[in-house]
Write an enzyme that holds these catalytic residues in place. Structure first.
Site, PDB file in Angstrom:
ATOM      1  N   SER A 138      55.424  34.023  49.162  1.00 43.45           N
ATOM      2  CA  SER A 138      55.611  34.705  47.883  1.00 43.45           C
ATOM      3  C   SER A 138      57.016  35.284  47.872  1.00 43.45           C
ATOM      4  CB  SER A 138      54.595  35.844  47.774  1.00 43.45           C
ATOM      5  OG  SER A 138      54.939  36.749  46.734  1.00 43.45           O
ATOM      6  N   TYR A 151      49.912  43.063  51.267  1.00 41.41           N
ATOM      7  CA  TYR A 151      50.371  41.747  50.790  1.00 41.41           C
ATOM      8  C   TYR A 151      51.802  41.458  51.251  1.00 41.41           C
ATOM      9  CZ  TYR A 151      50.863  37.936  47.312  1.00 41.41           C
ATOM     10  OH  TYR A 151      51.053  36.724  46.693  1.00 41.41           O
TER      11      TYR A 151
HETATM   12  P1  NAD Z   1      43.704  32.387  42.955  1.00 37.49           P
HETATM   13  O1  NAD Z   1      42.986  33.688  43.029  1.00 37.49           O
HETATM   14  O2  NAD Z   1      43.729  31.663  41.655  1.00 37.49           O
HETATM   15  O3  NAD Z   1      43.166  31.399  44.094  1.00 37.49           O
HETATM   16  C1  NAD Z   1      42.953  31.845  45.414  1.00 37.49           C
HETATM   17  C2  NAD Z   1      42.073  30.839  46.154  1.00 37.49           C
HETATM   18  O4  NAD Z   1      41.854  31.340  47.483  1.00 37.49           O
HETATM   19  C3  NAD Z   1      40.691  30.639  45.508  1.00 37.49           C
HETATM   20  O5  NAD Z   1      40.335  29.278  45.545  1.00 37.49           O
HETATM   21  C4  NAD Z   1      39.770  31.445  46.419  1.00 37.49           C
HETATM   22  O6  NAD Z   1      38.433  30.960  46.458  1.00 37.49           O
HETATM   23  C5  NAD Z   1      40.453  31.246  47.772  1.00 37.49           C
HETATM   24  N1  NAD Z   1      40.045  32.290  48.714  1.00 37.49           N
HETATM   25  C6  NAD Z   1      40.227  33.633  48.583  1.00 37.49           C
HETATM   26  N2  NAD Z   1      39.644  34.261  49.625  1.00 37.49           N
HETATM   27  C7  NAD Z   1      39.088  33.317  50.412  1.00 37.49           C
HETATM   28  C8  NAD Z   1      38.336  33.347  51.624  1.00 37.49           C
HETATM   29  N3  NAD Z   1      38.005  34.476  52.259  1.00 37.49           N
HETATM   30  N4  NAD Z   1      37.926  32.168  52.144  1.00 37.49           N
HETATM   31  C9  NAD Z   1      38.211  31.009  51.526  1.00 37.49           C
HETATM   32  N5  NAD Z   1      38.918  30.914  50.388  1.00 37.49           N
HETATM   33  C10 NAD Z   1      39.348  32.059  49.847  1.00 37.49           C
HETATM   34  O7  NAD Z   1      45.190  32.715  43.460  1.00 37.49           O
HETATM   35  P2  NAD Z   1      46.628  32.025  43.176  1.00 37.49           P
HETATM   36  O8  NAD Z   1      47.375  32.907  42.267  1.00 37.49           O
HETATM   37  O9  NAD Z   1      46.478  30.589  42.848  1.00 37.49           O
HETATM   38  O10 NAD Z   1      47.296  32.220  44.610  1.00 37.49           O
HETATM   39  C11 NAD Z   1      47.405  31.167  45.560  1.00 37.49           C
HETATM   40  C12 NAD Z   1      48.434  31.570  46.612  1.00 37.49           C
HETATM   41  O11 NAD Z   1      49.716  31.764  45.990  1.00 37.49           O
HETATM   42  C13 NAD Z   1      48.115  32.900  47.315  1.00 37.49           C
HETATM   43  O12 NAD Z   1      48.460  32.823  48.680  1.00 37.49           O
HETATM   44  C14 NAD Z   1      49.009  33.887  46.625  1.00 37.49           C
HETATM   45  O13 NAD Z   1      49.320  35.003  47.429  1.00 37.49           O
HETATM   46  C15 NAD Z   1      50.234  33.016  46.375  1.00 37.49           C
HETATM   47  N6  NAD Z   1      51.108  33.517  45.301  1.00 37.49           N
HETATM   48  C16 NAD Z   1      50.615  33.694  44.044  1.00 37.49           C
HETATM   49  C17 NAD Z   1      51.464  34.165  43.054  1.00 37.49           C
HETATM   50  C18 NAD Z   1      50.986  34.393  41.662  1.00 37.49           C
HETATM   51  O14 NAD Z   1      51.735  35.011  40.894  1.00 37.49           O
HETATM   52  N7  NAD Z   1      49.822  33.916  41.272  1.00 37.49           N
HETATM   53  C19 NAD Z   1      52.792  34.440  43.359  1.00 37.49           C
HETATM   54  C20 NAD Z   1      53.264  34.239  44.653  1.00 37.49           C
HETATM   55  C21 NAD Z   1      52.406  33.761  45.618  1.00 37.49           C
END
Ligand code: NAD
Length: 256
Positions: A138, A151
């Site tokens: 991130s 985080y």
């Molecule tokens: P999201 O909430 O849409 O998806 C997260 C996924 O992780 C889901 O499929 C969920 O079931 C799975 N998950 C969560 N806890 C779990 C567990 N204990 N066991 C198994 N699976 C688990 O999130 P997103 O926004 O798509 O984020 C995906 C990645 O991108 C993350 O690592 C997040 O930190 C990173 N990220 C997101 C953003 C943003 O703005 N959305 C920005 C930078 C980085």
């Protein structure tokens, strides 16, 4: 033979967008996530792109479940070529009120699971002399924001781990890189908008304008397609020398 990609957390958000793009490119996909319709999502993508798919709901809080997920992927597809450590959770709170359990879960899922999954994939990747590990860190792996102690710690840790894996993987054609997005409009961020509104005592619109996008020079959410473009590049056979790097897709946030 089609190559196989395992994307953790691929039944939602960024992971799902990546899975769809890898499927379009002909990769077999091991879907993974806690969403109850995961198998349905996997089957739909598989049918659309005529690729082999699997689905697992392994709980990333447990190292033995992660090891089983890797073993199951290899048993199902005959190999694992690209591992995208994507799953992640978020919790926003001032340090003094941050619940210990939330802190520990964020470290476990966002950082420790990257280690356990990559470690389990390591010997198979070494043996086949090919591996592409892509860690979704991130902009918070590069910069801090208040109220995100767990985080920011986990995402910085992932960048350190990425560098070590790049060094150790180099003799075996295993590359490891991190992608560092700014804000992407996914279910994780929708939840955060609500939490931030509470923490900052603002409306949700004010949070988007004054907290989230304020640090990005480009005042727009990062499109998932841009993250997919980067992941496809990193997974290529020809990307052997792209390793140990963090790619900021953050609308210029970390340029400041
Ligand atoms: P999201 O909430 O849409 O998806 C997260 C996924 O992780 C889901 O499929 C969920 O079931 C799975 N998950 C969560 N806890 C779990 C567990 N204990 N066991 C198994 N699976 C688990 O999130 P997103 O926004 O798509 O984020 C995906 C990645 O991108 C993350 O690592 C997040 O930190 C990173 N990220 C997101 C953003 C943003 O703005 N959305 C920005 C930078 C980085």
């Amino acid at each position: 033979m089609n190559k196989t990609v395992l994307i953790t957390g691929s039944t939602s958000g960024i992971g799902l967008a990546l899975a769809k793009r890898f499927a379009k490119k002909g990769y077999n996909i091991m879907f993974h996530g806690l969403e109850s319709n995961g198998q349905e999502i996997a089957d739909k993508v598989g049918a659309k792109h005529k690729v082999k798919v699997g689905f697992s709901n392994a709980n990333l809080l447990k190292s033995d479940a992660i090891e089983y997920l890797i073993a199951e992927t290899i048993a199902t597809f005959g190999g694992l070529h690209v591992l995208v450590n994507n799953a992640g959770i978020q919790f926003v709170s001032p340090l003094e009120d941050f619940p210990n359990e939330k802190y520990e879960n964020i470290i476990a899922i966002n950082m420790n699971a990257v280690f356990y999954a990559s470690k389990a994939a390591w010997i198979p990747m070494k043996t086949q002399q090919f591996g592409r590990i892509i860690n979704i860190s991130s902009v918070h792996g590069l910069r801090a924001s208040e109220f995100k102690s767990a985080y920011v710690t986990a995402k910085h840790g992932v960048i350190g781990m990425t560098k070590v894996m790049a060094l150790e993987g180099a003799p075996y054609n295993i590359t490891c890189n991190a992608i560092c997005p700014g804000y992407v409009k996914t279910p994780l961020v929708e939840g955060q908008i609500k939490d931030q509104a509470k923490a900052h005592r603002m409306t949700e619109d004010e949070v988007v304008e004054k907290v989230m996008l304020v640090k990005q020079a480009v005042k727009a959410f990062v499109p998932v397609k841009a993250i997919a473009d980067m992941a496809i590049l990193l997974a290529k056979d020809t990307s052997t020398t792209i390793t140990g790097t963090s790619f900021a897709l953050d609308g210029g946030w970390s340029a400041q």
